[in-house]
Design a protein around this motif. Sequence first.
Motif, PDB file in Angstrom:
ATOM      1  N   UNK A   1     -44.090  -4.004  26.693  1.00  0.00           N
ATOM      2  CA  UNK A   1     -44.149  -2.684  26.082  1.00  0.00           C
ATOM      3  C   UNK A   1     -43.332  -1.772  26.989  1.00  0.00           C
ATOM      4  N   UNK A   2     -42.299  -1.154  26.417  1.00  0.00           N
ATOM      5  CA  UNK A   2     -41.484  -0.238  27.201  1.00  0.00           C
ATOM      6  C   UNK A   2     -41.829   1.190  26.805  1.00  0.00           C
ATOM      7  N   UNK A   3     -41.661   2.080  27.762  1.00  0.00           N
ATOM      8  CA  UNK A   3     -41.897   3.498  27.526  1.00  0.00           C
ATOM      9  C   UNK A   3     -40.564   4.211  27.647  1.00  0.00           C
ATOM     10  N   UNK A   4     -40.222   4.945  26.586  1.00  0.00           N
ATOM     11  CA  UNK A   4     -38.920   5.601  26.499  1.00  0.00           C
ATOM     12  C   UNK A   4     -39.125   7.113  26.507  1.00  0.00           C
TER      13      UNK A   4
ATOM     14  N   UNK B   1     -42.475   1.201  22.810  1.00  0.00           N
ATOM     15  CA  UNK B   1     -41.834   0.250  21.898  1.00  0.00           C
ATOM     16  C   UNK B   1     -42.068  -1.156  22.431  1.00  0.00           C
ATOM     17  N   UNK B   2     -42.280  -2.102  21.524  1.00  0.00           N
ATOM     18  CA  UNK B   2     -42.431  -3.499  21.914  1.00  0.00           C
ATOM     19  C   UNK B   2     -41.053  -4.142  22.015  1.00  0.00           C
ATOM     20  N   UNK B   3     -40.845  -4.960  23.045  1.00  0.00           N
ATOM     21  CA  UNK B   3     -39.586  -5.689  23.217  1.00  0.00           C
ATOM     22  C   UNK B   3     -39.680  -6.968  22.391  1.00  0.00           C
ATOM     23  N   UNK B   4     -38.776  -7.122  21.416  1.00  0.00           N
ATOM     24  CA  UNK B   4     -38.853  -8.239  20.489  1.00  0.00           C
ATOM     25  C   UNK B   4     -37.793  -9.312  20.698  1.00  0.00           C
ATOM     26  N   UNK B   5     -36.797  -9.022  21.549  1.00  0.00           N
ATOM     27  CA  UNK B   5     -35.757 -10.030  21.784  1.00  0.00           C
ATOM     28  C   UNK B   5     -35.511 -10.175  23.281  1.00  0.00           C
TER      29      UNK B   5
ATOM     30  N   UNK C   1     -35.319   4.162  29.181  1.00  0.00           N
ATOM     31  CA  UNK C   1     -36.527   3.418  29.510  1.00  0.00           C
ATOM     32  C   UNK C   1     -36.998   3.861  30.893  1.00  0.00           C
ATOM     33  N   UNK C   2     -38.279   4.238  30.987  1.00  0.00           N
ATOM     34  CA  UNK C   2     -38.825   4.686  32.269  1.00  0.00           C
ATOM     35  C   UNK C   2     -39.871   3.729  32.821  1.00  0.00           C
ATOM     36  N   UNK C   3     -40.423   2.852  31.972  1.00  0.00           N
ATOM     37  CA  UNK C   3     -41.436   1.902  32.451  1.00  0.00           C
ATOM     38  C   UNK C   3     -41.507   0.723  31.499  1.00  0.00           C
ATOM     39  N   UNK C   4     -42.004  -0.378  32.037  1.00  0.00           N
ATOM     40  CA  UNK C   4     -42.153  -1.609  31.267  1.00  0.00           C
ATOM     41  C   UNK C   4     -43.443  -2.302  31.697  1.00  0.00           C
TER      42      UNK C   4
END
Length: 181
Positions: free
Chosen positions: A51-54, A35-39, A122-125
Amino acid sequence: MLVRIWNAVLAVLLALVAALVIAFAGVRLIGLTPYAVLSGSMEPELPVGSLIYVRAVDPSEVVVGDTITFKLESGTLVTHEVYEIDAAAREFKTHGIANVDSQGNISPDAAPVPWSSLIGTVVACVPLLGYVNAFVTQPPGVFMVIAGVAVVIGVSIVLELLSMRTPDKRVSETPAPKHMR
């Protein structure tokens, strides 16, 4: 010479495309959703454009301090930190670590998150990769990617046609073996 340069450029482009495909889609094979972080509500931990990985988890596995992604009733996805868990009510209390009041205290989210709204933890960013993901998955970016692929194919065809027209001097200068003369 031009063909060698083009082949090197093409190899780099293919490696880049392969890396992006893995980053955006391939990770799903191991149970992660990007997922992209938008805020900026989770900065500096999750910078805007990351980009986060969930990873999907059972709600009972979430602990205080975990960063979770959940869906609001409106359908909006939110990623915030858990600061309290009410197991009896089956709810998480969350906050964005950058959402602070005038005294500098982190402001809690308006409503608790039901366990049923949990998507995962969330496991990675990866900073900045969310911008690329958002760009290539929306209309202007999709069209530019398609145009880029068309240009690469077109240039490859033109170079191949030019190499067919131009005889290779090395071949003509090399004498044939004696048994073939």
